[in-house]
Design an enzyme around this catalytic site. Structure first.
Site, PDB file in Angstrom:
ATOM      1  N   ASP A  52       0.808  -1.228   0.000  1.00  0.00           N
ATOM      2  CA  ASP A  52       0.000   0.000   0.000  1.00  0.00           C
ATOM      3  C   ASP A  52       0.835   1.269   0.000  1.00  0.00           C
ATOM      4  OD1 ASP A  52      -2.224  -1.732   0.322  1.00  0.00           O
ATOM      5  OD2 ASP A  52      -1.856  -1.761   2.476  1.00  0.00           O
ATOM      6  N   GLY A 105       1.663   3.118  -2.521  1.00  0.00           N
ATOM      7  CA  GLY A 105       1.323   4.079  -3.580  1.00  0.00           C
ATOM      8  C   GLY A 105       1.964   3.688  -4.902  1.00  0.00           C
ATOM      9  N   LYS A 106       2.210   2.397  -5.066  1.00  0.00           N
ATOM     10  CA  LYS A 106       2.869   1.916  -6.291  1.00  0.00           C
ATOM     11  C   LYS A 106       2.017   2.162  -7.528  1.00  0.00           C
ATOM     12  CE  LYS A 106       3.082  -2.209  -4.547  1.00  0.00           C
ATOM     13  NZ  LYS A 106       2.645  -1.995  -3.164  1.00  0.00           N
ATOM     14  N   GLY A 166      -4.277  -4.133  -4.187  1.00  0.00           N
ATOM     15  CA  GLY A 166      -5.237  -3.096  -4.535  1.00  0.00           C
ATOM     16  C   GLY A 166      -4.454  -1.870  -4.946  1.00  0.00           C
ATOM     17  N   HIS A 167      -4.357  -1.638  -6.248  1.00  0.00           N
ATOM     18  CA  HIS A 167      -3.595  -0.488  -6.729  1.00  0.00           C
ATOM     19  C   HIS A 167      -4.576   0.585  -7.195  1.00  0.00           C
ATOM     20  CE1 HIS A 167       0.179  -3.162  -7.535  1.00  0.00           C
ATOM     21  NE2 HIS A 167      -0.138  -3.042  -6.267  1.00  0.00           N
ATOM     22  N   THR A 168      -4.481   1.736  -6.549  1.00  0.00           N
ATOM     23  CA  THR A 168      -5.420   2.804  -6.884  1.00  0.00           C
ATOM     24  C   THR A 168      -4.784   3.766  -7.872  1.00  0.00           C
ATOM     25  OG1 THR A 168      -6.255   2.624  -4.639  1.00  0.00           O
ATOM     26  CG2 THR A 168      -6.932   4.569  -5.869  1.00  0.00           C
ATOM     27  N   THR A 181      -6.120 -11.429   3.259  1.00  0.00           N
ATOM     28  CA  THR A 181      -7.190 -10.704   2.571  1.00  0.00           C
ATOM     29  C   THR A 181      -8.345 -11.646   2.226  1.00  0.00           C
ATOM     30  OG1 THR A 181      -6.152 -11.115   0.442  1.00  0.00           O
ATOM     31  CG2 THR A 181      -5.557  -9.057   1.549  1.00  0.00           C
ATOM     32  N   GLN A 195       2.070  -5.882  -3.452  1.00  0.00           N
ATOM     33  CA  GLN A 195       2.401  -5.929  -2.009  1.00  0.00           C
ATOM     34  C   GLN A 195       3.727  -5.200  -1.761  1.00  0.00           C
ATOM     35  OE1 GLN A 195       1.404  -9.348  -3.340  1.00  0.00           O
ATOM     36  NE2 GLN A 195      -0.615  -8.534  -3.015  1.00  0.00           N
ATOM     37  N   THR A 235      -7.670  -0.991   0.154  1.00  0.00           N
ATOM     38  CA  THR A 235      -8.349  -0.902  -1.148  1.00  0.00           C
ATOM     39  C   THR A 235      -9.099  -2.196  -1.438  1.00  0.00           C
ATOM     40  OG1 THR A 235      -6.413   0.333  -1.861  1.00  0.00           O
ATOM     41  CG2 THR A 235      -7.928  -0.299  -3.576  1.00  0.00           C
ATOM     42  N   THR A 236      -8.564  -3.323  -0.954  1.00  0.00           N
ATOM     43  CA  THR A 236      -9.178  -4.610  -1.264  1.00  0.00           C
ATOM     44  C   THR A 236     -10.198  -5.020  -0.211  1.00  0.00           C
ATOM     45  OG1 THR A 236      -7.161  -5.270  -2.399  1.00  0.00           O
ATOM     46  CG2 THR A 236      -8.638  -7.042  -1.757  1.00  0.00           C
ATOM     47  N   GLY A 246     -11.037  -2.967   2.726  1.00  0.00           N
ATOM     48  CA  GLY A 246     -11.634  -1.854   3.483  1.00  0.00           C
ATOM     49  C   GLY A 246     -11.178  -1.814   4.937  1.00  0.00           C
ATOM     50  N   ARG A 247     -10.269  -2.728   5.330  1.00  0.00           N
ATOM     51  CA  ARG A 247      -9.826  -2.760   6.737  1.00  0.00           C
ATOM     52  C   ARG A 247      -9.031  -1.503   7.078  1.00  0.00           C
ATOM     53  NH1 ARG A 247      -6.594  -8.335   7.190  1.00  0.00           N
ATOM     54  NH2 ARG A 247      -6.010  -7.748   5.090  1.00  0.00           N
ATOM     55  N   PRO A 248      -9.205  -0.964   8.321  1.00  0.00           N
ATOM     56  CA  PRO A 248      -8.357   0.173   8.705  1.00  0.00           C
ATOM     57  C   PRO A 248      -6.911  -0.293   8.781  1.00  0.00           C
ATOM     58  CG  PRO A 248      -9.798  -0.508  10.521  1.00  0.00           C
ATOM     59  CD  PRO A 248     -10.156  -1.358   9.352  1.00  0.00           C
TER      60      PRO A 248
HETATM   61  P1  IMP Z   1      -2.762 -12.763   1.734  1.00  0.00           P
HETATM   62  O1  IMP Z   1      -1.815 -12.248   0.726  1.00  0.00           O
HETATM   63  O2  IMP Z   1      -4.202 -12.456   1.417  1.00  0.00           O
HETATM   64  O3  IMP Z   1      -2.541 -14.210   2.053  1.00  0.00           O
HETATM   65  O4  IMP Z   1      -2.482 -11.975   3.117  1.00  0.00           O
HETATM   66  C1  IMP Z   1      -1.274 -12.143   3.831  1.00  0.00           C
HETATM   67  C2  IMP Z   1      -0.827 -10.833   4.453  1.00  0.00           C
HETATM   68  O5  IMP Z   1      -0.434  -9.940   3.431  1.00  0.00           O
HETATM   69  C3  IMP Z   1      -1.921 -10.115   5.248  1.00  0.00           C
HETATM   70  O6  IMP Z   1      -1.328  -9.427   6.324  1.00  0.00           O
HETATM   71  C4  IMP Z   1      -2.470  -9.109   4.254  1.00  0.00           C
HETATM   72  O7  IMP Z   1      -3.064  -8.015   4.888  1.00  0.00           O
HETATM   73  C5  IMP Z   1      -1.179  -8.724   3.525  1.00  0.00           C
HETATM   74  N1  IMP Z   1      -1.427  -8.235   2.172  1.00  0.00           N
HETATM   75  C6  IMP Z   1      -1.700  -8.957   1.071  1.00  0.00           C
HETATM   76  N2  IMP Z   1      -1.841  -8.165   0.000  1.00  0.00           N
HETATM   77  C7  IMP Z   1      -1.627  -6.917   0.416  1.00  0.00           C
HETATM   78  C8  IMP Z   1      -1.589  -5.644  -0.240  1.00  0.00           C
HETATM   79  O8  IMP Z   1      -1.759  -5.508  -1.461  1.00  0.00           O
HETATM   80  N3  IMP Z   1      -1.326  -4.574   0.549  1.00  0.00           N
HETATM   81  C9  IMP Z   1      -1.073  -4.692   1.873  1.00  0.00           C
HETATM   82  N4  IMP Z   1      -1.092  -5.848   2.518  1.00  0.00           N
HETATM   83  C10 IMP Z   1      -1.362  -6.960   1.811  1.00  0.00           C
END
Ligand code: IMP
Length: 425
Positions: free
Chosen positions: A12, A14-15, A39-41, A128, A224, A299-300, A302-304
């Site tokens: 997250d 800002g890529k 989630g890339h915005t 996620t 990520q 973005t994916t 909605g979690r804080p």
């Molecule tokens: P998973 O990739 O859904 O298995 O999640 C594993 C960990 O990576 C969790 O802590 C997620 O919140 C984190 N994570 C996965 N994708 C992203 C992303 O695009 N941005 C930030 N955290 C992510």
């Protein structure tokens, strides 16, 4: 000129915006890891695009987009993304290639992700729940995997799915006492995906090497962040792919030496979603200020997001293993209004000061941060176009990050829009 854009924190950073800007000068943009957990915005004019699987270059009508072999492709999300762009008048016909070798995320992967997380209770990883881990597990396990190439032979796919679903149902019943899934339902969905996606399935490795030989300029877009890398991140609180730049060559079949520059993206502070150690976390008023001002919600999912100070130890580690040449520092505007800023310049672990990041989660949990306090600024900087016009404290902050990470900051993000960025070189 080939470039690779990589997150240097826990995702997250800002890529999406950096890739979108660089895509203007690129012929091809490649996603090579992760899946719809990303989630890339990208904000273009009044349109806000939340992209999960499509490369960020997809919003530019002339850019060729590649989803390479190591991406976990959720066909439902991919078709949804294609349709979302079409509804805004942006077509991907003839300019999207999806690797025949990419593994497919199906409903049983998402169910497995959900059931496993539920069963772990307070020990859950905080995934996620997009089925990413179970899909990569099937890839490595090999016997029960589905790849994009399987969409080309539906009879063989049906037989394969029957075998897989029977196996998954035994697990769902035995481990989770959960309802069985139906192979016919999954197959019916797959026939729809196959029809929609078949025109895009290709040998992307061959395509990329042909493009390199033709002198095309290619942008590799990491999903990520480095600290979530399955091998080099804060295991087990990581994702299931190589989300550092080390994942790029295996992820798309192009050697790293064909990339001319590696650009690391960081936020001017740190965020993390899901569980896991986070030394500079500010679970307090400052963290809430950053979350609200920076709109730090996933973005994916909605979690804080958890928020904290900039961690130069973590970023230096990510820059070192990623051979990062320069840094794009995003969200500098979010810090405006904080009287004093803190930057973590070292950790104290077992009474000893260190500047080398321990990816071992237990060790990291015991790390005490050694902070450098610096002055903040009050002014709104969102309209500033020139580095020299930033408040002195903001310039000093950028220079401190350069000094601590030993990398030049060549881009500074001052707002979410495409043009809210300051170029320094
Ligand atoms: P998973 O990739 O859904 O298995 O999640 C594993 C960990 O990576 C969790 O802590 C997620 O919140 C984190 N994570 C996965 N994708 C992203 C992303 O695009 N941005 C930030 N955290 C992510």
């Amino acid at each position: 000129m080939n470039a690779c854009v990589i997150g240097l924190q826990w995702g997250d950073e800002g890529k999406g915006k950096v890739v979108d800007i660089l895509a203007e000068r690129s012929d091809i943009v490649v996603r090579y890891n992760g899946g719809a957990n990303a989630g890339h915005t990208v904000i273009v004019g009044d349109n806000r695009f939340a992209l999960h699987l499509l490369p960020s270059g997809s919003v530019r009508p002339d850019t060729i987009c590649v989803i390479a072999n190591a991406v976990a492709v959720d066909p439902e999300v991919l078709t949804g993304g294609i349709e979302m762009l079409e509804s805004k008048g942006i077509s991907l016909d003839g300019r999207l290639l999806v690797s025949q070798n990419a593994h497919v995320v199906l409903d049983y992967h998402k169910k497995e992700d959900h059931l496993r997380e539920e069963s772990l209770g307070t020990n859950k990883l905080g995934t996620t729940v997009r089925g990413i881990g179970p899909c990569y597990a099937d890839k490595v396990g090999r016997s029960y995997a589905v790849r994009m190439a399987d969409f080309r032979d539906l009879d063989a796919l049906r037989a394969k799915l029957e075998k897989i679903v029977e196996y998954k149902n035994r697990i769902f019943a035995a481990l989770y006492n959960s309802e069985p899934i139906n192979a016919d339902d999954i197959f019916d969905k797959c026939t729809v995906y196959a029809e929609r996606l078949s025109p895009f399935i290709a040998d992307t490795t061959e395509f990329l090497h042909r493009s390199v030989a033709q002198g095309k300029s290619i942008l590799f877009e990491g999903a990520q962040g480095t600290l979530l890398d399955i091998d080099h991140g804060t295991f087990p609180y990581v994702t299931s792919s190589n989300s550092s730049s080390l994942g790029m060559p295996a992820g798309c079949g192009v050697p790293a030496k064909m990339v001319h520059t590696f650009i690391g993206v960081v936020k001017a502070y740190t965020t993390r979603v899901g569980s896991g150690p986070f030394p500079t976390e500010q679970d307090n008023e400052t963290g809430r200020y950053i979350r609200d001002k920076g709109n730090e919600y996933g973005t994916t999912t909605g979690r804080p997001r958890r928020c904290g100070w900039f961690d130069a130890v973590a970023v230096s580690y990510a820059a070192t293993i990623g051979a990062i040449d320069s840094i794009a520092l995003m969200h500098l505007d979010t810090l405006a209004g904080l009287e004093t800023l803190h930057v973590c310049r070292a950790y104290k672990i077992d009474q000893k000061e260190t500047t080398f990041f321990p990816s071992d989660a237990t060790k990291l949990r015991s790390a005490e941060c050694v902070y450098q306090a610096v002055a903040g600024w009050d002014q709104d900087i969102t309209d500033i176009k020139d580095f020299d016009d930033l408040p002195e404290a903001a310039r000093d902050y950028v220079r401190l990050i350069e000094e601590l990470t030993r990398r030049p900051v060549t881009m500074v993000g001052v707002g979410p829009k495409r043009d809210q960025i300051i170029f320094r070189q």
